[in-house]
Design a protein around this motif. Structure first.
Motif, PDB file in Angstrom:
ATOM      1  N   VAL A   1       0.603  -1.171  -0.242  1.00  0.00           N
ATOM      2  CA  VAL A   1       0.255   0.254  -0.051  1.00  0.00           C
ATOM      3  C   VAL A   1       0.724   1.080  -0.175  1.00  0.00           C
ATOM      4  CG1 VAL A   1      -0.249   0.438   2.204  1.00  0.00           C
ATOM      5  CG2 VAL A   1      -1.838   1.016   1.170  1.00  0.00           C
ATOM      6  N   TYR A   2       0.253   2.053  -0.566  1.00  0.00           N
ATOM      7  CA  TYR A   2       0.873   3.301  -1.027  1.00  0.00           C
ATOM      8  C   TYR A   2      -0.022   3.683   0.121  1.00  0.00           C
ATOM      9  CZ  TYR A   2       2.733   7.904  -2.921  1.00  0.00           C
ATOM     10  OH  TYR A   2       3.286   8.728  -2.371  1.00  0.00           O
ATOM     11  N   LEU A   3       0.338   5.455   1.042  1.00  0.00           N
ATOM     12  CA  LEU A   3       0.307   5.770   2.210  1.00  0.00           C
ATOM     13  C   LEU A   3       0.243   7.583   1.899  1.00  0.00           C
ATOM     14  CD1 LEU A   3       0.991   3.036   4.875  1.00  0.00           C
ATOM     15  CD2 LEU A   3      -1.378   3.782   4.490  1.00  0.00           C
ATOM     16  N   VAL A   4      -0.816   8.079   1.583  1.00  0.00           N
ATOM     17  CA  VAL A   4      -0.832   9.285   1.964  1.00  0.00           C
ATOM     18  C   VAL A   4      -1.938   9.903   2.106  1.00  0.00           C
ATOM     19  CG1 VAL A   4      -2.127  11.602   0.428  1.00  0.00           C
ATOM     20  CG2 VAL A   4      -0.640   9.612  -0.711  1.00  0.00           C
ATOM     21  N   PRO A   5      -1.302   9.990   4.272  1.00  0.00           N
ATOM     22  CA  PRO A   5      -2.165  10.818   4.673  1.00  0.00           C
ATOM     23  C   PRO A   5      -3.462  11.536   4.903  1.00  0.00           C
ATOM     24  CG  PRO A   5       0.715  10.950   5.335  1.00  0.00           C
ATOM     25  CD  PRO A   5      -0.359  10.776   3.850  1.00  0.00           C
ATOM     26  N   PRO A   6      -4.407  12.228   5.070  1.00  0.00           N
ATOM     27  CA  PRO A   6      -5.621  12.360   5.084  1.00  0.00           C
ATOM     28  C   PRO A   6      -5.228  14.346   4.569  1.00  0.00           C
ATOM     29  CG  PRO A   6      -5.671  11.771   8.001  1.00  0.00           C
ATOM     30  CD  PRO A   6      -3.804  10.722   6.902  1.00  0.00           C
ATOM     31  N   ILE A   7      -5.468  14.875   4.230  1.00  0.00           N
ATOM     32  CA  ILE A   7      -4.848  16.302   3.555  1.00  0.00           C
ATOM     33  C   ILE A   7      -5.738  17.225   4.606  1.00  0.00           C
ATOM     34  CG2 ILE A   7      -5.559  18.662   2.165  1.00  0.00           C
ATOM     35  CD1 ILE A   7      -5.826  15.916   0.018  1.00  0.00           C
ATOM     36  N   GLY A   8      -4.643  17.754   5.479  1.00  0.00           N
ATOM     37  CA  GLY A   8      -4.803  18.764   6.529  1.00  0.00           C
ATOM     38  C   GLY A   8      -5.149  18.411   8.079  1.00  0.00           C
ATOM     39  N   SER A   9      -4.808  16.786   8.588  1.00  0.00           N
ATOM     40  CA  SER A   9      -5.072  16.609  10.559  1.00  0.00           C
ATOM     41  C   SER A   9      -3.328  16.343  10.681  1.00  0.00           C
ATOM     42  CB  SER A   9      -6.000  15.325  10.065  1.00  0.00           C
ATOM     43  OG  SER A   9      -5.761  14.906  11.176  1.00  0.00           O
ATOM     44  N   SER A  10      -4.343  17.403  12.014  1.00  0.00           N
ATOM     45  CA  SER A  10      -2.696  17.657  12.493  1.00  0.00           C
ATOM     46  C   SER A  10      -1.959  16.553  13.450  1.00  0.00           C
ATOM     47  CB  SER A  10      -2.825  18.772  13.837  1.00  0.00           C
ATOM     48  OG  SER A  10      -3.673  18.587  14.192  1.00  0.00           O
ATOM     49  N   SER A  11      -3.246  15.695  13.669  1.00  0.00           N
ATOM     50  CA  SER A  11      -3.402  13.844  14.294  1.00  0.00           C
ATOM     51  C   SER A  11      -3.401  12.905  13.517  1.00  0.00           C
ATOM     52  CB  SER A  11      -4.092  13.918  15.619  1.00  0.00           C
ATOM     53  OG  SER A  11      -3.985  15.087  15.849  1.00  0.00           O
ATOM     54  N   PRO A  12      -3.180  12.701  12.552  1.00  0.00           N
ATOM     55  CA  PRO A  12      -3.326  11.653  11.504  1.00  0.00           C
ATOM     56  C   PRO A  12      -3.913  10.490  11.858  1.00  0.00           C
ATOM     57  CG  PRO A  12      -1.398  12.836  10.990  1.00  0.00           C
ATOM     58  CD  PRO A  12      -1.477  13.309  11.549  1.00  0.00           C
ATOM     59  N   ALA A  13      -2.467  10.294  13.194  1.00  0.00           N
ATOM     60  CA  ALA A  13      -2.349   8.660  12.776  1.00  0.00           C
ATOM     61  C   ALA A  13      -3.781   8.063  14.480  1.00  0.00           C
ATOM     62  CB  ALA A  13      -1.054   8.567  14.547  1.00  0.00           C
ATOM     63  N   ALA A  14      -4.101   9.192  14.078  1.00  0.00           N
ATOM     64  CA  ALA A  14      -5.351   8.840  14.860  1.00  0.00           C
ATOM     65  C   ALA A  14      -6.521   8.158  14.298  1.00  0.00           C
ATOM     66  CB  ALA A  14      -6.693   9.640  15.874  1.00  0.00           C
ATOM     67  N   VAL A  15      -6.692   8.224  12.735  1.00  0.00           N
ATOM     68  CA  VAL A  15      -7.389   7.196  12.052  1.00  0.00           C
ATOM     69  C   VAL A  15      -6.030   6.307  11.313  1.00  0.00           C
ATOM     70  CG1 VAL A  15      -9.039   8.307  11.785  1.00  0.00           C
ATOM     71  CG2 VAL A  15      -7.395   9.016  10.233  1.00  0.00           C
TER      72      VAL A  15
END
Length: 279
Positions: free
Chosen positions: A67-81
């Motif tokens: 998988v290629y992972l692009v974090p959720p845009i604009g999130s300061s806490s992407p680890a939560a999801v």
């Protein structure tokens, strides 16, 4: 790479994602192109995916081994999801993950740095791409592109600091190698273009290439933070403004050979990018 398995590309219509999809397809790999709207992509299986809707995760992960992972845009806490998704991905049979991060964010750092820190414990095969600032930040609907078009100005709090701006095409080329080469990098990779430029240098190149005068307007940290905060949450605006302040302090004044080492070709220059994209 298992010929019957696919690579899941999250953010498949985005700046790097669509280029990663194209690169994988060009090499004959099976691709699941994931995005919030499941936009059809020739040669790939389109699938709807939303970081904030776990109900979309299972379909995206079906028949996938990397998988290629692009974090959720604009999130300061992407680890939560992201971390719950990555645990589900491992349980579903994914064994290689390539994460798009930033040269400004180390493992254990803010935002996606938390995901970076956890990745080696989740997957035996992995890579974290840490590109410098994108050349594409000066095109399309980005804030810099808007201010260039409307005001003939690039605004930053970076002072005279220099950045190894990189073309998204080169980031994607490295991502394809990290996803498909027999041996995964199993490390983080700092990605830069072939030279460092200040924002004043960038403005000068754009002026020369387009024939329209563009200048660099220097803002303070507070001015930039407050400008960003009119469009995005204050916490995220503060983090972005802090990255500009780090540039001013020399944090991004470096060039690496990573693109050439992994792809066999030199990364593109900003002038070549400007001539291709701004004329």
């Amino acid at each position: 790479m298992n010929a019957t398995s696919a690579t899941l590309v999250i953010g498949a219509s985005g700046t790097t994602g669509r280029r990663v999809v194209a690169g994988l397809i060009a090499e004959g790999h099976r691709v699941k192109a994931a995005g919030r709207s499941a936009t059809p992509v020739e040669g790939a299986q389109a699938v709807r995916f939303d970081w904030n809707e776990p109900a979309t995760w299972d379909e995206a992960l079906g028949g996938v081994d990397r998988v290629y992972l692009v974090p959720p845009i604009g999130s300061s806490s992407p680890a939560a999801v992201m971390l719950p998704f990555l645990r589900k991905a491992r349980a579903a049979g994914v064994h290689r993950a390539v994460l798009l991060s930033s040269s400004a964010i180390p493992a254990g750092g803010p935002a996606v740095g938390e995901v970076h820190e956890e990745l080696p414990g989740l997957f035996e095969q992995w890579a974290v791409l840490r590109p410098s600032w994108f050349m594409q930040n000066f095109t399309g609907s980005t804030p810099h592109a808007h201010s260039i078009r409307e005001d003939g100005a690039i605004r930053s709090a970076s002072g005279d600091g220099r950045v190894g701006f990189i073309d998204a095409a080169d980031i994607a080329a490295v991502a394809v190698r990290a996803l498909t080469d027999e041996q995964a990098p199993n490390t983080d990779l700092i990605l830069t273009g072939p030279q460092t430029l200040s924002y004043a240098d960038v403005a000068a190149v754009i002026t020369e290439v387009t024939g329209r005068a563009v200048v660099h307007q220097q803002l303070t940290f507070e001015e930039l933070r407050d400008r960003w905060a009119t469009e995005i949450p204050l916490e995220f605006a503060t983090m972005l403004a802090g990255m500009d302040r780090a540039i001013a302090d020399g944090a991004e004044d470096r060039v690496t050979d990573t693109v050439q080492r992994l792809t066999g070709r030199l990364p593109g220059t900003f002038r070549a990018f400007a001539e291709r994209e701004l004329t």
